[in-house]
Design an enzyme around this catalytic site. Sequence first.
Site, mmCIF file in Angstrom:
data_model
loop_
_atom_site.group_PDB
_atom_site.id
_atom_site.type_symbol
_atom_site.label_atom_id
_atom_site.label_comp_id
_atom_site.label_asym_id
_atom_site.label_seq_id
_atom_site.Cartn_x
_atom_site.Cartn_y
_atom_site.Cartn_z
ATOM 1 N N SER A 223 75.794 -16.450 -11.652
ATOM 2 C CA SER A 223 75.510 -15.706 -10.429
ATOM 3 C C SER A 223 74.041 -15.836 -10.038
ATOM 4 O O SER A 223 73.567 -16.952 -9.847
ATOM 5 C CB SER A 223 75.939 -14.256 -10.600
ATOM 6 O OG SER A 223 76.253 -13.715 -9.350
ATOM 7 N N LYS A 227 72.000 -19.388 -9.643
ATOM 8 C CA LYS A 227 71.107 -19.856 -8.575
ATOM 9 C C LYS A 227 69.809 -20.314 -9.231
ATOM 10 O O LYS A 227 69.243 -21.374 -8.918
ATOM 11 C CB LYS A 227 70.789 -18.718 -7.584
ATOM 12 C CG LYS A 227 72.012 -18.012 -6.956
ATOM 13 C CD LYS A 227 71.557 -16.892 -5.999
ATOM 14 C CE LYS A 227 72.479 -15.694 -5.889
ATOM 15 N NZ LYS A 227 73.724 -15.844 -5.212
ATOM 16 N N TRP A 314 83.494 -14.038 -2.794
ATOM 17 C CA TRP A 314 82.130 -13.681 -2.355
ATOM 18 C C TRP A 314 81.178 -14.872 -2.559
ATOM 19 O O TRP A 314 80.274 -15.107 -1.772
ATOM 20 C CB TRP A 314 81.685 -12.469 -3.174
ATOM 21 C CG TRP A 314 80.354 -11.865 -2.861
ATOM 22 C CD1 TRP A 314 79.268 -11.803 -3.705
ATOM 23 C CD2 TRP A 314 79.955 -11.175 -1.669
ATOM 24 N NE1 TRP A 314 78.238 -11.140 -3.105
ATOM 25 C CE2 TRP A 314 78.627 -10.731 -1.854
ATOM 26 C CE3 TRP A 314 80.594 -10.882 -0.452
ATOM 27 C CZ2 TRP A 314 77.912 -10.028 -0.885
ATOM 28 C CZ3 TRP A 314 79.874 -10.180 0.515
ATOM 29 C CH2 TRP A 314 78.559 -9.766 0.299
ATOM 30 N N HIS A 366 84.528 -12.579 -11.315
ATOM 31 C CA HIS A 366 83.111 -12.951 -11.373
ATOM 32 C C HIS A 366 82.481 -12.604 -12.728
ATOM 33 O O HIS A 366 82.056 -11.469 -12.944
ATOM 34 C CB HIS A 366 82.411 -12.184 -10.244
ATOM 35 C CG HIS A 366 80.982 -12.500 -10.062
ATOM 36 N ND1 HIS A 366 80.532 -13.728 -9.618
ATOM 37 C CD2 HIS A 366 79.863 -11.755 -10.252
ATOM 38 C CE1 HIS A 366 79.216 -13.710 -9.536
ATOM 39 N NE2 HIS A 366 78.783 -12.522 -9.919
HETATM 40 C C1 GTR Z 1 75.346 -9.849 -5.974
HETATM 41 C C2 GTR Z 1 74.844 -10.910 -5.056
HETATM 42 C C3 GTR Z 1 75.317 -12.268 -5.450
HETATM 43 C C4 GTR Z 1 75.294 -12.504 -6.943
HETATM 44 C C5 GTR Z 1 75.623 -11.272 -7.769
HETATM 45 C C6 GTR Z 1 75.267 -11.380 -9.258
HETATM 46 O O1 GTR Z 1 74.801 -8.620 -5.652
HETATM 47 O O2 GTR Z 1 75.313 -10.620 -3.772
HETATM 48 O O3 GTR Z 1 74.585 -13.250 -4.746
HETATM 49 O O4 GTR Z 1 74.087 -13.054 -7.331
HETATM 50 O O5 GTR Z 1 74.962 -10.155 -7.285
HETATM 51 O O6 GTR Z 1 74.175 -11.814 -9.628
HETATM 52 O O7 GTR Z 1 76.119 -11.013 -10.063
#
Ligand code: GTR
Length: 389
Positions: A223, A227, A314, A366
Amino acid sequence: ELVETLSSKQPGVNYREERVPNYVLPDILSCADGRAVHSAADWPARRQEILELFREHVYGRSPAAPAGMRFETVEIDPKAMNGAATLKRINIHFSEQADAPVLRLVMFVPNQRTAPAPAFLLICNRGVENIDYTRKIKSDFWPAERIVERGYVAAAFFNGDIDPDKHDGFVNGIHGLLERPEARTPSSWGTLAAWAWGAARVMDYWVTDPDVDDTRCVVTGHSRGGKTALWAGAEDTRFAMAVSNESGCGGAALSRRCYGETLSIINKAMPHWFCSRFHDYNGREEALPLDQHLLVALMAPRAVYISSADQDLWADPRGEFLAAQAATPAYALFARKGLGNDGAMPDLNTPLLGDGVAYHVREGSHTYSLYDWDCHMDMADRELKLKPS
Ligand code: GTR
């Protein structure tokens, strides 16, 4: 069904493929001045141009390692994991100031080996408990025992050691140490770049550590950590492979698709992650001089793995796949096939381990799962350990 539920819960967020706008991706092989890239010899100049675009418009420019950086060995336990590994805890100091940030690197080095070991570095965004060096807490988020069993150094650091994950005006963490807030520009480094910078400092340490094969190091994250791992691999070519697990918007997913999380959403919720110039593209993704396929391409000819989860809309699984696929021309310069598929997204739970580029979409939600880790290590086995596939 999932699309229906999500769409009703989050009106204004697009989860329908038919509503993805038409877009044209910037060409990997066309330089800013119009010249075309024809060969591997042309790539370094084009690569530098792309890297600068990401520094200028997305992640921001990071400083060099501070002159006073030093590595402190805190603990070495040769009998960790019931004798399977040697635990090494290394603190990376950036300044002698008492309140300066310290990167606490945790490493489990496999004891069963005859040479320096390849390594997986996790940029951990889920708290220090997920990278517990006592191993009282174990989680699939960082399956250190399995990583060691497969012959890799299991290494990790907590992102918060480098920079807090909140918008604090860049006065704390490594930003507070290395820059004056009033000197910041629209392209000064954000928090993701700071975490990636931390990964590069681990690499600085690894080149001095005879236990690690510094030509076979992988940077990975989930996540926001995913990135960061892609940006770390782009900025620091000493990483032989980068892995992005469900990184989504601002990671592997194409921004122009505006599917799931968009620039407006992410820059509003997490104003500290990217450079402030990135915010200029909120709602105007088509004006970006780049898209995230170029970030994947920055890994060429090194290895890169992009993974998604089918319920994690998402993060736009299809957008992540398309970015991985669109990086192919950069790999072709090096006579590598990249993802090398027929253009269709692979089936669920069917990893596509290509030549330099890999992708999978697994069932589920996720998180960083053991399944993901095993697939990532399968690719590393092929790309870095040169086992027959
Ligand atoms: C969320 C964000 C995502 C992702 C996620 C995470 O709030 O919208 O881009 O990075 O967190 O890191 O689990």
